[in-house]
Design an enzyme around this catalytic site. Structure first.
Site, PDB file in Angstrom:
ATOM      1  N   HIS A  61       0.870  -1.185   0.000  1.00 24.24           N
ATOM      2  CA  HIS A  61       0.000   0.000   0.000  1.00 24.24           C
ATOM      3  C   HIS A  61       0.904   1.232   0.000  1.00 24.24           C
ATOM      4  O   HIS A  61       0.721   2.126  -0.791  1.00 24.24           O
ATOM      5  CB  HIS A  61      -0.944  -0.004   1.202  1.00 24.24           C
ATOM      6  CG  HIS A  61      -1.853   1.200   1.268  1.00 24.24           C
ATOM      7  ND1 HIS A  61      -2.975   1.276   2.043  1.00 24.24           N
ATOM      8  CD2 HIS A  61      -1.789   2.411   0.648  1.00 24.24           C
ATOM      9  CE1 HIS A  61      -3.576   2.453   1.888  1.00 24.24           C
ATOM     10  NE2 HIS A  61      -2.866   3.161   1.055  1.00 24.24           N
ATOM     11  N   PHE A 111      -2.367   5.372  -8.316  1.00 23.88           N
ATOM     12  CA  PHE A 111      -2.012   4.918  -6.971  1.00 23.88           C
ATOM     13  C   PHE A 111      -0.585   5.357  -6.643  1.00 23.88           C
ATOM     14  O   PHE A 111      -0.319   5.930  -5.592  1.00 23.88           O
ATOM     15  CB  PHE A 111      -2.142   3.397  -6.921  1.00 23.88           C
ATOM     16  CG  PHE A 111      -2.082   2.780  -5.534  1.00 23.88           C
ATOM     17  CD1 PHE A 111      -2.362   3.515  -4.390  1.00 23.88           C
ATOM     18  CD2 PHE A 111      -1.762   1.427  -5.392  1.00 23.88           C
ATOM     19  CE1 PHE A 111      -2.321   2.919  -3.121  1.00 23.88           C
ATOM     20  CE2 PHE A 111      -1.729   0.824  -4.144  1.00 23.88           C
ATOM     21  CZ  PHE A 111      -2.006   1.568  -3.011  1.00 23.88           C
ATOM     22  N   GLU A 115       0.602   7.973  -3.746  1.00 24.64           N
ATOM     23  CA  GLU A 115       1.521   7.588  -2.657  1.00 24.64           C
ATOM     24  C   GLU A 115       2.769   8.463  -2.667  1.00 24.64           C
ATOM     25  O   GLU A 115       3.268   8.870  -1.616  1.00 24.64           O
ATOM     26  CB  GLU A 115       1.876   6.103  -2.753  1.00 24.64           C
ATOM     27  CG  GLU A 115       0.695   5.169  -2.473  1.00 24.64           C
ATOM     28  CD  GLU A 115       0.098   5.341  -1.069  1.00 24.64           C
ATOM     29  OE1 GLU A 115       0.858   5.393  -0.100  1.00 24.64           O
ATOM     30  OE2 GLU A 115      -1.150   5.432  -0.964  1.00 24.64           O
ATOM     31  N   LYS A 118       1.576  12.190  -1.586  1.00 25.31           N
ATOM     32  CA  LYS A 118       1.159  12.309  -0.184  1.00 25.31           C
ATOM     33  C   LYS A 118       2.284  11.937   0.782  1.00 25.31           C
ATOM     34  O   LYS A 118       2.512  12.627   1.772  1.00 25.31           O
ATOM     35  CB  LYS A 118      -0.062  11.412   0.070  1.00 25.31           C
ATOM     36  CG  LYS A 118      -0.574  11.460   1.510  1.00 25.31           C
ATOM     37  CD  LYS A 118      -1.921  10.780   1.658  1.00 25.31           C
ATOM     38  CE  LYS A 118      -2.444  10.871   3.081  1.00 25.31           C
ATOM     39  NZ  LYS A 118      -3.757  10.216   3.230  1.00 25.31           N
ATOM     40  N   HIS A 119       2.970  10.837   0.493  1.00 22.34           N
ATOM     41  CA  HIS A 119       3.960  10.323   1.457  1.00 22.34           C
ATOM     42  C   HIS A 119       5.408  10.501   0.994  1.00 22.34           C
ATOM     43  O   HIS A 119       6.260  10.954   1.749  1.00 22.34           O
ATOM     44  CB  HIS A 119       3.686   8.841   1.735  1.00 22.34           C
ATOM     45  CG  HIS A 119       2.330   8.582   2.321  1.00 22.34           C
ATOM     46  ND1 HIS A 119       2.004   8.874   3.626  1.00 22.34           N
ATOM     47  CD2 HIS A 119       1.185   8.068   1.778  1.00 22.34           C
ATOM     48  CE1 HIS A 119       0.741   8.547   3.860  1.00 22.34           C
ATOM     49  NE2 HIS A 119       0.210   8.058   2.753  1.00 22.34           N
TER      50      HIS A 119
HETATM   51  P1  5GP Z   1      -7.202   5.550   7.364  1.00 21.12           P
HETATM   52  O1  5GP Z   1      -7.883   6.743   7.929  1.00 21.12           O
HETATM   53  O2  5GP Z   1      -7.985   4.813   6.333  1.00 21.12           O
HETATM   54  O3  5GP Z   1      -6.548   4.662   8.386  1.00 21.12           O
HETATM   55  O4  5GP Z   1      -5.964   6.149   6.568  1.00 21.12           O
HETATM   56  C1  5GP Z   1      -6.133   6.927   5.407  1.00 21.12           C
HETATM   57  C2  5GP Z   1      -4.796   7.337   4.901  1.00 21.12           C
HETATM   58  O5  5GP Z   1      -4.160   8.254   5.807  1.00 21.12           O
HETATM   59  C3  5GP Z   1      -3.773   6.195   4.761  1.00 21.12           C
HETATM   60  O6  5GP Z   1      -3.913   5.493   3.591  1.00 21.12           O
HETATM   61  C4  5GP Z   1      -2.484   6.980   4.812  1.00 21.12           C
HETATM   62  O7  5GP Z   1      -2.249   7.627   3.595  1.00 21.12           O
HETATM   63  C5  5GP Z   1      -2.780   7.985   5.878  1.00 21.12           C
HETATM   64  N1  5GP Z   1      -2.453   7.492   7.236  1.00 21.12           N
HETATM   65  C6  5GP Z   1      -3.319   6.946   8.130  1.00 21.12           C
HETATM   66  N2  5GP Z   1      -2.690   6.650   9.276  1.00 21.12           N
HETATM   67  C7  5GP Z   1      -1.393   6.988   9.099  1.00 21.12           C
HETATM   68  C8  5GP Z   1      -0.250   6.924   9.930  1.00 21.12           C
HETATM   69  O8  5GP Z   1      -0.287   6.498  11.084  1.00 21.12           O
HETATM   70  N3  5GP Z   1       0.905   7.371   9.409  1.00 21.12           N
HETATM   71  C9  5GP Z   1       0.985   7.877   8.150  1.00 21.12           C
HETATM   72  N4  5GP Z   1       2.181   8.292   7.719  1.00 21.12           N
HETATM   73  N5  5GP Z   1      -0.065   7.959   7.340  1.00 21.12           N
HETATM   74  C10 5GP Z   1      -1.250   7.516   7.804  1.00 21.12           C
HETATM   75  P1  5GP Z   2      -4.286   6.598   1.252  1.00 22.45           P
HETATM   76  O1  5GP Z   2      -5.289   5.796   1.943  1.00 22.45           O
HETATM   77  O2  5GP Z   2      -2.945   5.990   1.055  1.00 22.45           O
HETATM   78  O3  5GP Z   2      -4.274   8.055   1.539  1.00 22.45           O
HETATM   79  O4  5GP Z   2      -4.960   6.635  -0.177  1.00 22.45           O
HETATM   80  C1  5GP Z   2      -4.988   5.573  -1.027  1.00 22.45           C
HETATM   81  C2  5GP Z   2      -5.480   6.166  -2.322  1.00 22.45           C
HETATM   82  O5  5GP Z   2      -5.009   5.374  -3.372  1.00 22.45           O
HETATM   83  C3  5GP Z   2      -6.987   6.219  -2.434  1.00 22.45           C
HETATM   84  O6  5GP Z   2      -7.353   7.351  -3.161  1.00 22.45           O
HETATM   85  C4  5GP Z   2      -7.316   4.978  -3.234  1.00 22.45           C
HETATM   86  O7  5GP Z   2      -8.453   5.097  -4.013  1.00 22.45           O
HETATM   87  C5  5GP Z   2      -6.088   4.857  -4.103  1.00 22.45           C
HETATM   88  N1  5GP Z   2      -5.779   3.464  -4.427  1.00 22.45           N
HETATM   89  C6  5GP Z   2      -5.605   3.011  -5.666  1.00 22.45           C
HETATM   90  N2  5GP Z   2      -5.364   1.695  -5.654  1.00 22.45           N
HETATM   91  C7  5GP Z   2      -5.370   1.310  -4.359  1.00 22.45           C
HETATM   92  C8  5GP Z   2      -5.182   0.063  -3.717  1.00 22.45           C
HETATM   93  O8  5GP Z   2      -4.944  -0.991  -4.335  1.00 22.45           O
HETATM   94  N3  5GP Z   2      -5.252   0.059  -2.370  1.00 22.45           N
HETATM   95  C9  5GP Z   2      -5.499   1.187  -1.655  1.00 22.45           C
HETATM   96  N4  5GP Z   2      -5.553   1.093  -0.333  1.00 22.45           N
HETATM   97  N5  5GP Z   2      -5.693   2.387  -2.227  1.00 22.45           N
HETATM   98  C10 5GP Z   2      -5.637   2.450  -3.572  1.00 22.45           C
END
Ligand code: 5GP
Ligand code: 5GP
Length: 226
Positions: A61, A111, A115, A118-119
């Site tokens: 991811h 994707f 990534e 954002k990261h």
């Molecule tokens: P969720 O709210 O679904 O857990 O996370 C949404 C997105 O926020 C993740 O895919 C990731 O991009 C970011 N995120 C959530 N928790 C963390 C964390 O503990 N550390 C970092 N670096 N990113 C996070």
């Molecule tokens: P995060 O949760 O890392 O901030 O965001 C993930 C983003 O990447 C979302 O916008 C999601 O729609 C996109 N994405 C595309 N392909 C994938 C996948 O295979 N897994 C996840 N978790 N996110 C994906």
């Protein structure tokens, strides 16, 4: 040199270390893998990438810079957009190990750019775009999560397993504690969705997590077939 000279040098070294880590802008990485079976087995479902159905294996991811105090930086440099030409030599590895399952079907660019932007931009002082993706792929190749779980009798066979057994198996196989995140299938069964391990700031080695992300799971969760 007198004692006070020595402590002065020590202080300078500490200050230098501190400045380096300030410049770096993060303390460590979360290396997050997803189980494709659980990404797809939800009400929302999924779409296979252009390259076709990914193999039944964990995929990446992301590699997320994080602070020791559990907060994290994001979208650190608007002036450094994802540039596919910088990682084109890695596409075949990315398609296998960092497959996208989001809809609509696409080749992964969305994707990977999400990534990176954002990261990845938050660790750019240490890893440029190519190094960021390559280092993440290399970690993935070193940590064979599916193999580790299967060695403990934990298989993607739709059976239910105790989260504690899953965590124990990962600890036995990697040497480190992991965090497990669950999601739900359409019948509201909790299932193994993502696994978080920690990696040092140079993105070379697994480390013990300075802080484990808090993720909730039922005590017994499904490991769905993919
Ligand atoms: P969720 O709210 O679904 O857990 O996370 C949404 C997105 O926020 C993740 O895919 C990731 O991009 C970011 N995120 C959530 N928790 C963390 C964390 O503990 N550390 C970092 N670096 N990113 C996070
Ligand atoms: P995060 O949760 O890392 O901030 O965001 C993930 C983003 O990447 C979302 O916008 C999601 O729609 C996109 N994405 C595309 N392909 C994938 C996948 O295979 N897994 C996840 N978790 N996110 C994906």
């Amino acid at each position: 040199m007198g004692k006070s000279g020595c402590s002065f040098i020590l202080l300078e070294l500490l200050l230098l270390q501190c400045l380096i880590s300030l410049g770096q802008g993060y303390d460590f990485f979360y290396f997050v893998q997803q189980w494709p079976g659980s990404y797809c087995d939800t009400k929302r479902s999924c779409c296979y990438p252009t390259a076709g159905k990914p193999a039944a294996n964990f995929t990446i991811h992301g590699l997320w810079p994080n602070y020791n105090n559990a907060t994290y930086p994001s979208n650190c440099n608007k002036n450094s957009p994802y540039d596919g030409t910088k990682v084109s030599d890695l596409f075949s590895r990315l398609e296998v190990s960092w497959a996208t399952l989001a809809c609509p079907t696409n080749n992964g660019t969305k994707f990977w750019s999400h990534e990176w932007e954002k990261h990845g931009t938050c660790s750019e002082s240490v890893l440029d775009q190519h190094s960021y993706f390559e280092a993440t792929l290399n970690i993935k190749d070193k940590v064979n999560l599916l193999h580790i779980l299967e060695a403990a009798g934990i298989r993607p066979d739709d059976n239910f397993y105790k989260v504690e057994d899953i965590k124990e198996a990962i600890k036995a196989g990697t040497g480190y504690d992991a965090a497990v995140e669950c999601n739900s299938d359409p019948s509201r069964n909790g299932q193994l969705f993502q696994v978080y391990l920690c990696v040092d700031a140079s993105a070379k080695d697994l480390i013990e997590c300075p802080v484990l992300p808090k993720r909730k799971c039922k005590s017994s969760i499904q490991f769905p077939i993919f």
